[in-house]
Scaffold this motif. Structure first.
Motif, PDB file in Angstrom:
ATOM      1  N   PHE A 125     -23.862  35.738 -87.715  1.00 31.52           N
ATOM      2  CA  PHE A 125     -24.514  36.911 -87.308  1.00 31.52           C
ATOM      3  C   PHE A 125     -24.133  38.233 -88.134  1.00 31.52           C
ATOM      4  CE2 PHE A 125     -20.568  38.854 -85.794  1.00 31.52           C
ATOM      5  CZ  PHE A 125     -19.812  37.634 -85.103  1.00 31.52           C
ATOM      6  N   SER A 175     -26.692  35.335 -83.222  1.00 33.03           N
ATOM      7  CA  SER A 175     -27.520  36.672 -82.843  1.00 33.03           C
ATOM      8  C   SER A 175     -28.952  36.355 -82.905  1.00 33.03           C
ATOM      9  CB  SER A 175     -26.836  37.670 -83.488  1.00 33.03           C
ATOM     10  OG  SER A 175     -26.976  37.280 -85.025  1.00 33.03           O
ATOM     11  N   MET A 224     -33.852  36.838 -77.303  1.00 28.23           N
ATOM     12  CA  MET A 224     -32.619  36.062 -77.828  1.00 28.23           C
ATOM     13  C   MET A 224     -32.560  34.605 -78.004  1.00 28.23           C
ATOM     14  SD  MET A 224     -30.234  38.192 -79.228  1.00 28.23           S
ATOM     15  CE  MET A 224     -28.538  37.634 -79.022  1.00 28.23           C
TER      16      MET A 224
END
Ligand code: RM4
Ligand code: MN
Ligand code: MN
Length: 424
Positions: A125, A175, A224
């Motif tokens: 991420f 992420s 997400m």
């Protein structure tokens, strides 16, 4: 700094008369105190290596001094926690924030403090300075195969580091996602991610578990990639028996019924572990039990009921970890509070009158069901938790020993007031 046994014993003897009274009171109220205490002693919560420094927010950071500047110092910090509460006997590492350069030396150091290595956490991420390709538009989902390959390679490297430390699990939190409608093809990005996860899974040693952690929002705000337990369960079911879903308490949409999610994942044999924290609004990463202690208790109620139904070992069959960040508190004090909150909720769930609850449920006696749960929740079990610590050589009151023995002041003396821990 090392807390000596005598320091803890000295504090305990001062605190003992009061403890004795409280303990006698609670052990008369419940009839299986020794059994509960035994379970409490066995129960260990892993501390994340990234939670030992001040986290800050995206607006600012206010370090408190004496923060651990190296992995060795982080281990020392967790050693302090474990000496105090005897319930923090494991550490969860984040790569590349905490790369163990000499695995054997690190393992040896950790074992001197009675610590083992829990789940290894990968990180796709953030971009690292020496990294070739960027994760700006995702890692395992990326439209470019080369980026996906890089992310897979990183996770395989994390497994390698973990093997060196005798860890037995990998936590993957992605992420990945999209911030605007139209940015992604949902189906293709799902399939890319599945393919990437499969390549990592193929490298997992046979006695390892892989945890797929979900999160509803942030840093992506439209979708997400692993946004909820349904998507995580899809991945973990497709991956195979070594893959499990990981629940982080701060990763749901507001008011989600986390206890129900936990019950069903457990029923399916797909619950792998926990990231404990608390929140008011989002992924606030606050001290466990500081905002919604009743929710924490209800979650433990489902955990204990569900694990017992499957004859699972409470201490070993799921991975218990804290995932928190501290902006205004001393990180070590915060972690002591978090572990205490977990132990209290666990102890309370162990004293629920299960037979009576089943009876109330079968009779549709809603009032009785609520009374039974709240009877346990409103019981002050702190002396049971303290007794468990006492019997395993910890402190009756970890937080006051931390303060009486001036642990933070000593750490500042040793490490300086300007050290900054790696991590969040
Ligand atoms: C994420 C997630 C992960 C943790 C990172 C630092 O929000 O909770 O578990 O590794 O933060
Ligand atoms: Mn987490
Ligand atoms: Mn989080």
């Amino acid at each position: 700094m090392i807390l000596r046994k005598e320091q803890i014993e000295k504090n305990n003897s001062d605190d003992f008369p009061q403890h004795k009274k409280s303990y006698e009171f609670i052990s008369r109220q419940i009839n299986h105190a020794d059994e509960v205490i035994k379970k409490l002693i066995d129960f260990q919560v892993a501390i994340p290596s990234w939670a030992l420094g001040t986290g800050g927010t995206r607006f600012g950071r206010f370090p408190g001094g004496g923060e651990p500047g190296s992995l060795e110092e982080k281990i020392e910090d967790i050693g302090l926690l474990h000496a105090l509460n005897k319930s923090s006997g494991a550490i969860s590492l984040h790569i590349p924030w905490d790369i163990p350069k000499d695995a054997n030396a690190i393992k040896k150091l950790a074992s001197q403090y009675g610590l083992r290595f829990d789940a290894m956490n990968s990180n796709t991420f953030q971009d690292q300075p020496d990294q070739k390709l960027s994760y700006k538009f995702g890692s395992m989902q990326h439209v470019d195969k080369a980026v996906r390959k890089q992310a897979i390679g990183h996770n395989i490297e994390v497994i390698k580091y973990g093997k060196g430390l005798d860890s037995q699990s990998l936590t993957v939190w992605l992420s990945d996602g999209s911030t605007f409608p139209g940015q992604l093809n949902f189906r293709k990005s799902f399939l890319n991610t599945l393919e990437s996860l499969r390549e990592v899974y193929a490298e997992l040693p046979s006695d390892w578990k892989m945890f797929v952690e979900y999160k509803a929002f942030e840093p992506n705000f439209y979708s997400m990639r692993v946004g909820d337990w349904g998507q995580s369960l899809l991945y973990t079911s497709k991956l195979g028996r070594k893959a499990y879903t990981l629940v982080d308490l701060g990763h749901h949409l507001a008011n989600a019924n986390i206890e129900q999610i936990v019950a069903l994942l457990l029923m399916e044999g797909k619950l792998g572990g926990f990231h404990f924290n608390d929140s008011k609004y989002g992924d606030d990463d606050l001290t466990v039990g500081s905002v919604k202690p009743y929710q924490l208790f209800l979650i433990f109620n489902e955990l204990v009921e569900g694990m017992d139904a499957k004859n699972m070992n409470h201490a070993h069959d799921l991975a218990w970890m804290i995932d928190a960040s501290h902006n205004v508190k001393d990180p070590l004090e915060d972690l002591l509070q978090s572990v205490e909150a977990i132990m209290i909720a666990y102890a309370q769930s162990l004293i629920i009158d299960r037979n009576k609850l089943v009876e109330a449920q079968n009779n549709n006696d809603v009032v009785a069901a609520q009374e039974i749960l709240q009877q346990a929740y409103r019981t002050d079990v702190r002396a049971l938790v303290a007794e468990a610590r006492l019997r395993s050589g910890g402190a009756l009151h970890p937080l006051s020993v931390f303060r009486n023995e001036k642990v933070r002041e000593n750490l500042i003396k040793e490490r300086g007031s300007k050290t900054v821990a790696t991590g969040l």
